[in-house]
Design an enzyme around this catalytic site. Structure first.
Site, PDB file in Angstrom:
ATOM      1  N   GLU A  46       0.860  -1.200   0.000  1.00 50.60           N
ATOM      2  CA  GLU A  46       0.000   0.000   0.000  1.00 50.60           C
ATOM      3  C   GLU A  46       0.893   1.247   0.000  1.00 50.60           C
ATOM      4  O   GLU A  46       1.950   1.249   0.648  1.00 50.60           O
ATOM      5  CB  GLU A  46      -0.832  -0.019   1.297  1.00 50.60           C
ATOM      6  CG  GLU A  46      -1.630   1.234   1.572  1.00 50.60           C
ATOM      7  CD  GLU A  46      -2.202   1.276   3.001  1.00 50.60           C
ATOM      8  OE1 GLU A  46      -1.540   0.793   3.946  1.00 50.60           O
ATOM      9  OE2 GLU A  46      -3.314   1.807   3.161  1.00 50.60           O
ATOM     10  N   ASN A 106      -6.894   6.431  -1.558  1.00 51.38           N
ATOM     11  CA  ASN A 106      -5.819   5.469  -1.323  1.00 51.38           C
ATOM     12  C   ASN A 106      -6.076   4.346  -2.330  1.00 51.38           C
ATOM     13  O   ASN A 106      -7.027   3.585  -2.184  1.00 51.38           O
ATOM     14  CB  ASN A 106      -5.906   4.980   0.130  1.00 51.38           C
ATOM     15  CG  ASN A 106      -4.725   4.115   0.524  1.00 51.38           C
ATOM     16  OD1 ASN A 106      -4.058   3.551  -0.341  1.00 51.38           O
ATOM     17  ND2 ASN A 106      -4.492   3.981   1.822  1.00 51.38           N
ATOM     18  N   LYS A 123      -9.392   2.232  -1.880  1.00 47.17           N
ATOM     19  CA  LYS A 123      -9.599   1.651  -0.540  1.00 47.17           C
ATOM     20  C   LYS A 123     -10.937   2.079   0.065  1.00 47.17           C
ATOM     21  O   LYS A 123     -11.231   3.280   0.162  1.00 47.17           O
ATOM     22  CB  LYS A 123      -8.444   2.090   0.368  1.00 47.17           C
ATOM     23  CG  LYS A 123      -8.453   1.486   1.767  1.00 47.17           C
ATOM     24  CD  LYS A 123      -7.173   1.893   2.486  1.00 47.17           C
ATOM     25  CE  LYS A 123      -7.028   1.313   3.868  1.00 47.17           C
ATOM     26  NZ  LYS A 123      -5.739   1.699   4.480  1.00 47.17           N
ATOM     27  N   GLU A 142      -5.884   8.620   7.964  1.00 49.26           N
ATOM     28  CA  GLU A 142      -6.413   8.246   6.638  1.00 49.26           C
ATOM     29  C   GLU A 142      -7.785   8.854   6.380  1.00 49.26           C
ATOM     30  O   GLU A 142      -8.118   9.213   5.256  1.00 49.26           O
ATOM     31  CB  GLU A 142      -6.480   6.726   6.507  1.00 49.26           C
ATOM     32  CG  GLU A 142      -5.123   6.113   6.296  1.00 49.26           C
ATOM     33  CD  GLU A 142      -5.227   4.669   5.825  1.00 49.26           C
ATOM     34  OE1 GLU A 142      -5.801   4.417   4.767  1.00 49.26           O
ATOM     35  OE2 GLU A 142      -4.736   3.793   6.563  1.00 49.26           O
ATOM     36  N   CYS A 168      -4.788  -2.866   2.716  1.00 54.10           N
ATOM     37  CA  CYS A 168      -4.528  -2.850   4.153  1.00 54.10           C
ATOM     38  C   CYS A 168      -5.731  -3.189   5.024  1.00 54.10           C
ATOM     39  O   CYS A 168      -6.094  -4.330   5.162  1.00 54.10           O
ATOM     40  CB  CYS A 168      -3.894  -1.527   4.564  1.00 54.10           C
ATOM     41  SG  CYS A 168      -3.147  -1.672   6.211  1.00 54.10           S
ATOM     42  N   ASN A 193       0.259  -1.157   5.306  1.00 54.87           N
ATOM     43  CA  ASN A 193       1.180  -0.474   6.238  1.00 54.87           C
ATOM     44  C   ASN A 193       0.517  -0.598   7.594  1.00 54.87           C
ATOM     45  O   ASN A 193      -0.450   0.122   7.883  1.00 54.87           O
ATOM     46  CB  ASN A 193       1.271   1.024   5.935  1.00 54.87           C
ATOM     47  CG  ASN A 193       2.101   1.375   4.709  1.00 54.87           C
ATOM     48  OD1 ASN A 193       3.268   1.746   4.802  1.00 54.87           O
ATOM     49  ND2 ASN A 193       1.486   1.285   3.547  1.00 54.87           N
TER      50      ASN A 193
HETATM   51  N1  CDT Z   1      -2.946   1.344   6.508  1.00 50.24           N
HETATM   52  C1  CDT Z   1      -3.875   0.730   7.258  1.00 50.24           C
HETATM   53  O1  CDT Z   1      -5.017   0.568   6.848  1.00 50.24           O
HETATM   54  N2  CDT Z   1      -3.490   0.349   8.494  1.00 50.24           N
HETATM   55  C2  CDT Z   1      -4.404  -0.225   9.411  1.00 50.24           C
HETATM   56  C3  CDT Z   1      -4.039   0.201  10.786  1.00 50.24           C
HETATM   57  C4  CDT Z   1      -5.231   0.410  11.572  1.00 50.24           C
HETATM   58  S1  CDT Z   1      -4.902   1.237  13.060  1.00 50.24           S
HETATM   59  C5  CDT Z   1      -5.683   2.749  12.885  1.00 50.24           C
HETATM   60  C6  CDT Z   1      -4.462  -1.736   9.369  1.00 50.24           C
HETATM   61  O2  CDT Z   1      -5.579  -2.255   9.364  1.00 50.24           O
HETATM   62  O3  CDT Z   1      -3.451  -2.409   9.380  1.00 50.24           O
END
Ligand code: CDT
Length: 310
Positions: A46, A106, A123, A142, A168, A193
């Site tokens: 991502e 995203n 996303k 985000e 993600c 990420n």
């Molecule tokens: N980038 C991303 O979507 N990261 C989320 C972290 C969530 S914590 C606010 C994940 O689901 O891994």
């Protein structure tokens, strides 16, 4: 057998000060290794071109827009597309998209072996928050910088199979896989990420984060009898750690390849798309077994509605 050899191109950290050109150089190096290993498709993380910028609160939208791509391919990414054409390598690429009418998403794209666009995904499950949150150990903005995706969960025919994309946090939601499963998806490719520690619960550290990441991708693969390829951007970005744990999961939900590091690392696996057929024809033959008359809450309700008190 319908074999697609996939390279999961995990990337180590990208610092705020790293140039796009330096990142693209790393990505091209991973692609060269993928080619040498016989891959047909390379999957990047991502927001692969930059640091995970949603951790930074930026009040100035001109600064925000420096993290976005206005064209794809564009001046920043031409060299990557050129390498993909040269190596006849299909690709999943995650990036921040700024549209001509100023919407921010995203986004991930799929390109074929001629580096032509096959499909786009934006996303849908955006995690985090809109405003600076003093209660958190780190920010996850985000919901500030992106709009929820407006393209649904489409699937695309490519390399003799049916492919779908997620990004993600989408991987944690069963609906993501099932909507694509209902279109016969044979391989879901996704990048992520994931901060190594929950910003709202310090006790949830890397061990649990790795566990949840595997759990959801293995479940998605098994319950829809498809391959899942999950690729991390990992390591410490300007003091902020991200988990690695990139995996390739078979349609039985078993991990067949797994990253060992939190740096640039390539996992390569020959995935037989015909291996999806058995599950799709038996225990997860949706046409025979799904009972949609009992599923209406899934699409008519978002939050929980508790039963009346006794
Ligand atoms: N980038 C991303 O979507 N990261 C989320 C972290 C969530 S914590 C606010 C994940 O689901 O891994």
């Amino acid at each position: 057998m319908r074999v697609v050899t996939v390279a999961a191109a995990q990337m180590g950290p990208i610092q705020k000060s790293d140039s796009r050109a330096a990142v693209i150089e790393r990505m091209v190096r991973l692609m060269e290794a993928a080619k040498a290993a016989g891959a047909d498709l390379i999957v990047y993380p991502e927001l692969a071109l930059t640091t995970f910028f949603p951790r930074w609160y930026m009040p100035d939208w001109t600064e925000v827009d420096t993290w976005f791509e206005r064209e794809m391919p564009g001046p920043n990414t031409a060299a990557l597309f050129e390498a993909a054409r040269q190596h006849e390598m299909a690709m999943y690429l995650g990036y921040a998209e700024l549209t001509t009418d100023h919407h921010r998403f995203n986004t991930a794209i799929l390109t074929d072996k001629t580096a032509s666009l096959v499909g786009k995904y934006r996303k849908i499950h955006l995690p985090g928050h809109v405003d600076y949150d003093t209660e958190r150990t780190h920010q996850h903005l985000e919901k500030r910088y992106f709009e929820p995706g407006d393209l649904g969960f489409p699937v695309f025919r490519m390399l003799g199979g049916i492919f779908g994309m997620a990004i993600c946090n989408d991987r944690r939601w069963p609906e993501t896989y099932r909507v694509m499963g209902l279109q016969g998806v044979e391989m879901v490719v996704l990048g992520y990420n994931t901060p190594s520690v929950n910003s709202q619960k310090n006790a949830e550290g890397p061990q649990q984060r790795y566990f949840h990441s595997e759990l959801v991708m293995q479940a998605g693969a098994y319950q829809n009898s498809c391959w899942v390829v999950g690729v991390a951007k990992a390591g410490v970005e300007d003091g902020h750690p991200l988990i690695g744990g990139s995996i390739i999961v078979n349609p039985d939900g078993e991990i067949v390849a797994k990253a060992a590091t939190e740096g640039d690392e390539l996992l390569v696996h020959a995935c037989d798309l015909d291996a999806t057929k058995f599950g799709k024809a038996t225990i997860f033959d949706f046409a025979r077994h799904r009972r949609i008359e009992h599923y209406s809450r899934i699409t008519s309700q978002t939050g929980v509605i508790l039963p009346p008190e006794a």
